[in-house]
Design a protein around this motif. Structure first.
Motif, PDB file in Angstrom:
ATOM      1  N   ILE A 112       0.857  -1.194   0.000  1.00 43.84           N
ATOM      2  CA  ILE A 112       0.000   0.000   0.000  1.00 43.84           C
ATOM      3  C   ILE A 112       0.892   1.242   0.000  1.00 43.84           C
ATOM      4  CG2 ILE A 112      -0.167   0.045   2.545  1.00 43.84           C
ATOM      5  CD1 ILE A 112      -2.948   1.252   2.272  1.00 43.84           C
ATOM      6  N   GLU A 113       0.426   2.276  -0.665  1.00 45.90           N
ATOM      7  CA  GLU A 113       1.127   3.563  -0.632  1.00 45.90           C
ATOM      8  C   GLU A 113       0.475   4.387   0.470  1.00 45.90           C
ATOM      9  OE1 GLU A 113       3.354   6.758  -3.102  1.00 45.90           O
ATOM     10  OE2 GLU A 113       2.893   4.777  -3.866  1.00 45.90           O
ATOM     11  N   LEU A 114       1.250   4.797   1.461  1.00 45.07           N
ATOM     12  CA  LEU A 114       0.695   5.566   2.576  1.00 45.07           C
ATOM     13  C   LEU A 114       0.404   6.993   2.154  1.00 45.07           C
ATOM     14  CD1 LEU A 114       3.023   4.561   5.577  1.00 45.07           C
ATOM     15  CD2 LEU A 114       0.828   3.569   4.958  1.00 45.07           C
ATOM     16  N   SER A 115      -0.654   7.548   2.733  1.00 44.29           N
ATOM     17  CA  SER A 115      -0.901   8.977   2.538  1.00 44.29           C
ATOM     18  C   SER A 115       0.139   9.728   3.380  1.00 44.29           C
ATOM     19  CB  SER A 115      -2.305   9.350   3.019  1.00 44.29           C
ATOM     20  OG  SER A 115      -2.375   9.243   4.441  1.00 44.29           O
ATOM     21  N   GLU A 116       0.279  11.011   3.124  1.00 44.14           N
ATOM     22  CA  GLU A 116       1.252  11.810   3.875  1.00 44.14           C
ATOM     23  C   GLU A 116       0.925  11.790   5.378  1.00 44.14           C
ATOM     24  OE1 GLU A 116       3.157  16.294   3.826  1.00 44.14           O
ATOM     25  OE2 GLU A 116       1.977  15.666   2.102  1.00 44.14           O
ATOM     26  N   GLU A 117      -0.377  11.854   5.672  1.00 47.31           N
ATOM     27  CA  GLU A 117      -0.830  11.859   7.070  1.00 47.31           C
ATOM     28  C   GLU A 117      -0.480  10.537   7.760  1.00 47.31           C
ATOM     29  OE1 GLU A 117      -4.867  13.007   9.621  1.00 47.31           O
ATOM     30  OE2 GLU A 117      -5.065  12.421   7.525  1.00 47.31           O
ATOM     31  N   GLU A 118      -0.675   9.417   7.020  1.00 51.98           N
ATOM     32  CA  GLU A 118      -0.371   8.088   7.580  1.00 51.98           C
ATOM     33  C   GLU A 118       1.136   7.919   7.804  1.00 51.98           C
ATOM     34  OE1 GLU A 118      -4.228   5.928   5.481  1.00 51.98           O
ATOM     35  OE2 GLU A 118      -2.266   5.854   4.502  1.00 51.98           O
ATOM     36  N   GLU A 119       1.931   8.378   6.834  1.00 55.82           N
ATOM     37  CA  GLU A 119       3.391   8.267   6.957  1.00 55.82           C
ATOM     38  C   GLU A 119       3.899   9.091   8.138  1.00 55.82           C
ATOM     39  OE1 GLU A 119       7.473   8.842   4.334  1.00 55.82           O
ATOM     40  OE2 GLU A 119       5.544   8.871   3.305  1.00 55.82           O
ATOM     41  N   ASN A 120       3.391  10.320   8.257  1.00 51.87           N
ATOM     42  CA  ASN A 120       3.803  11.186   9.373  1.00 51.87           C
ATOM     43  C   ASN A 120       3.422  10.584  10.726  1.00 51.87           C
ATOM     44  OD1 ASN A 120       4.899  13.073   7.657  1.00 51.87           O
ATOM     45  ND2 ASN A 120       3.089  14.389   7.606  1.00 51.87           N
ATOM     46  N   ALA A 121       2.226   9.973  10.788  1.00 47.24           N
ATOM     47  CA  ALA A 121       1.759   9.358  12.043  1.00 47.24           C
ATOM     48  C   ALA A 121       2.670   8.187  12.424  1.00 47.24           C
ATOM     49  CB  ALA A 121       0.315   8.876  11.892  1.00 47.24           C
ATOM     50  N   ALA A 122       3.048   7.361  11.430  1.00 44.75           N
ATOM     51  CA  ALA A 122       3.919   6.206  11.690  1.00 44.75           C
ATOM     52  C   ALA A 122       5.290   6.657  12.183  1.00 44.75           C
ATOM     53  CB  ALA A 122       4.062   5.367  10.419  1.00 44.75           C
ATOM     54  N   LEU A 123       5.846   7.664  11.525  1.00 41.25           N
ATOM     55  CA  LEU A 123       7.183   8.158  11.904  1.00 41.25           C
ATOM     56  C   LEU A 123       7.170   8.776  13.299  1.00 41.25           C
ATOM     57  CD1 LEU A 123       8.383   9.755   8.529  1.00 41.25           C
ATOM     58  CD2 LEU A 123       9.090   7.577   9.517  1.00 41.25           C
ATOM     59  N   LYS A 124       6.125   9.548  13.577  1.00 39.52           N
ATOM     60  CA  LYS A 124       6.019  10.208  14.880  1.00 39.52           C
ATOM     61  C   LYS A 124       5.831   9.172  15.999  1.00 39.52           C
ATOM     62  CE  LYS A 124       3.711  14.088  17.196  1.00 39.52           C
ATOM     63  NZ  LYS A 124       2.629  15.086  17.112  1.00 39.52           N
ATOM     64  N   ALA A 125       5.021   8.137  15.715  1.00 42.18           N
ATOM     65  CA  ALA A 125       4.770   7.086  16.710  1.00 42.18           C
ATOM     66  C   ALA A 125       6.064   6.351  17.055  1.00 42.18           C
ATOM     67  CB  ALA A 125       3.724   6.106  16.188  1.00 42.18           C
ATOM     68  N   ALA A 126       6.845   5.980  16.026  1.00 38.48           N
ATOM     69  CA  ALA A 126       8.117   5.282  16.267  1.00 38.48           C
ATOM     70  C   ALA A 126       9.070   6.180  17.060  1.00 38.48           C
ATOM     71  CB  ALA A 126       8.752   4.863  14.944  1.00 38.48           C
ATOM     72  N   LYS A 127       9.063   7.474  16.711  1.00 38.95           N
ATOM     73  CA  LYS A 127       9.979   8.421  17.373  1.00 38.95           C
ATOM     74  C   LYS A 127       9.633   8.614  18.852  1.00 38.95           C
ATOM     75  CE  LYS A 127      12.032  13.011  16.894  1.00 38.95           C
ATOM     76  NZ  LYS A 127      12.021  14.299  16.201  1.00 38.95           N
TER      77      LYS A 127
END
Length: 290
Positions: free
Chosen positions: A223-238
């Motif tokens: 799946i290609e993530l939306s910008e919002e989904e990608e940002n949420a994943a990166l922020k959660a990991a961080k």
């Protein structure tokens, strides 16, 4: 470099792939069962003994610690850290990620989207708990569950009350979450390595199954993530402090909702769905940091 993979089973797909990827990049790769490591704690001389041999000169470790042995596994990771080895998953972040309630509190504080969740101290007033998440249907999760085990969908208020009463009677800690109908039994796993989403898949539960875990017969596709989904994943990991993480999200009408941040995400599903060499990304992460 000398890289240790902490894994109880050298035959597991993830363990084998990490070993292969490391050997391919000319590293010395060792697989150690963390439950069989003896820790020697002494002033300025922390040491690890495995099969009566002293483990020395380790540059980095890749923890693959199962939920059932988190306590001992984390102690082993901490010991390697004291011996100045770089860990792909830090001991503190590992402990944090395994505590579902603490994880949700950290994600909430970071202003990330979450399904509405209620946790009580074995409250007898089950109908009030149900009301707080918007009524049935709702999800009840054991705090200790993994791979979809200990997750129940209660379709009616009566069913929810029965399940909650049963868990309370067993003194089992549970969280109650709203059911996101529009997700239609699917979720997204974004695989994050060193602040970058290296792969993402959409997992769909099999017919009549609301859990999308691949261990439970679910299917996965890229799946290609939306910008919002990608940002949420990166922020959660961080915010969880994880260099390597599997971030599970639901697609909802109010944006991505984080379900869980996994500190030992499996490689099989994501590599097969995306056709990407995720194991190599993890080895390269070590190379950049050691």
């Amino acid at each position: 470099m000398k890289i240790v993979i902490l894994s109880r089973n050298p035959k597991l797909y993830s363990t084998k792939r990490l070993h292969e990827a490391g050997v391919k990049r000319k590293h010395e790769m060792l697989i150690l069962d963390h439950t069989k490591c003896d820790l020697i704690i002494e002033k300025k001389k922390p040491a690890i003994v495995y099969n009566n041999e002293l483990i020395t000169d380790v540059d980095a470790i890749i923890p693959r610690i199962g939920a059932s042995v988190t306590f001992y596994g984390t102690a082993v990771v901490r010991q390697f850290e004291m011996m100045k080895a770089f860990s792909v998953v830090e001991s503190q972040a590992l402990v944090r990620s395994r505590d579902k309630l603490r994880s949700l509190q950290i994600l909430s504080r970071a202003n990330l989207g979450l399904p509405k969740t209620v946790f009580t101290n074995y409250s007898k007033d089950t109908s009030e708990v149900i009301k707080k998440v918007g009524g049935a249907p709702l999800i009840i999760k054991l705090l200790e569950g993994t791979q979809g085990l200990g997750v129940v969908l209660a379709e009616t208020k009566k069913a929810a009350e029965s399940v909650l009463e049963a868990f309370n009677g067993l003194q089992a800690r549970v969280i109650v979450q709203e059911f996101i109908k529009e997700a239609k039994g699917a979720d997204i796993r974004a695989f994050v390595v060193d602040g970058v989403v290296v792969g993402a898949m959409k997992r769909q539960g099999k017919e009549g199954e609301f859990r999308s875990n691949l261990h439970r017969g679910g299917t996965a596709e890229i799946i290609e993530l939306s910008e919002e989904e990608e940002n949420a994943a990166l922020k959660a990991a961080k915010v969880m402090g994880l260099g390597v993480a599997g971030v599970d999200m639901l697609q909802s009408d109010r944006g991505p909702l984080i379900l869980e941040v996994n500190s030992s995400p499996g490689l099989e599903g994501i590599e097969k769905a995306t056709q990407k060499d995720i194991a190599k990304s993890i080895i390269r992460y070590i190379e950049r940091n050691v």
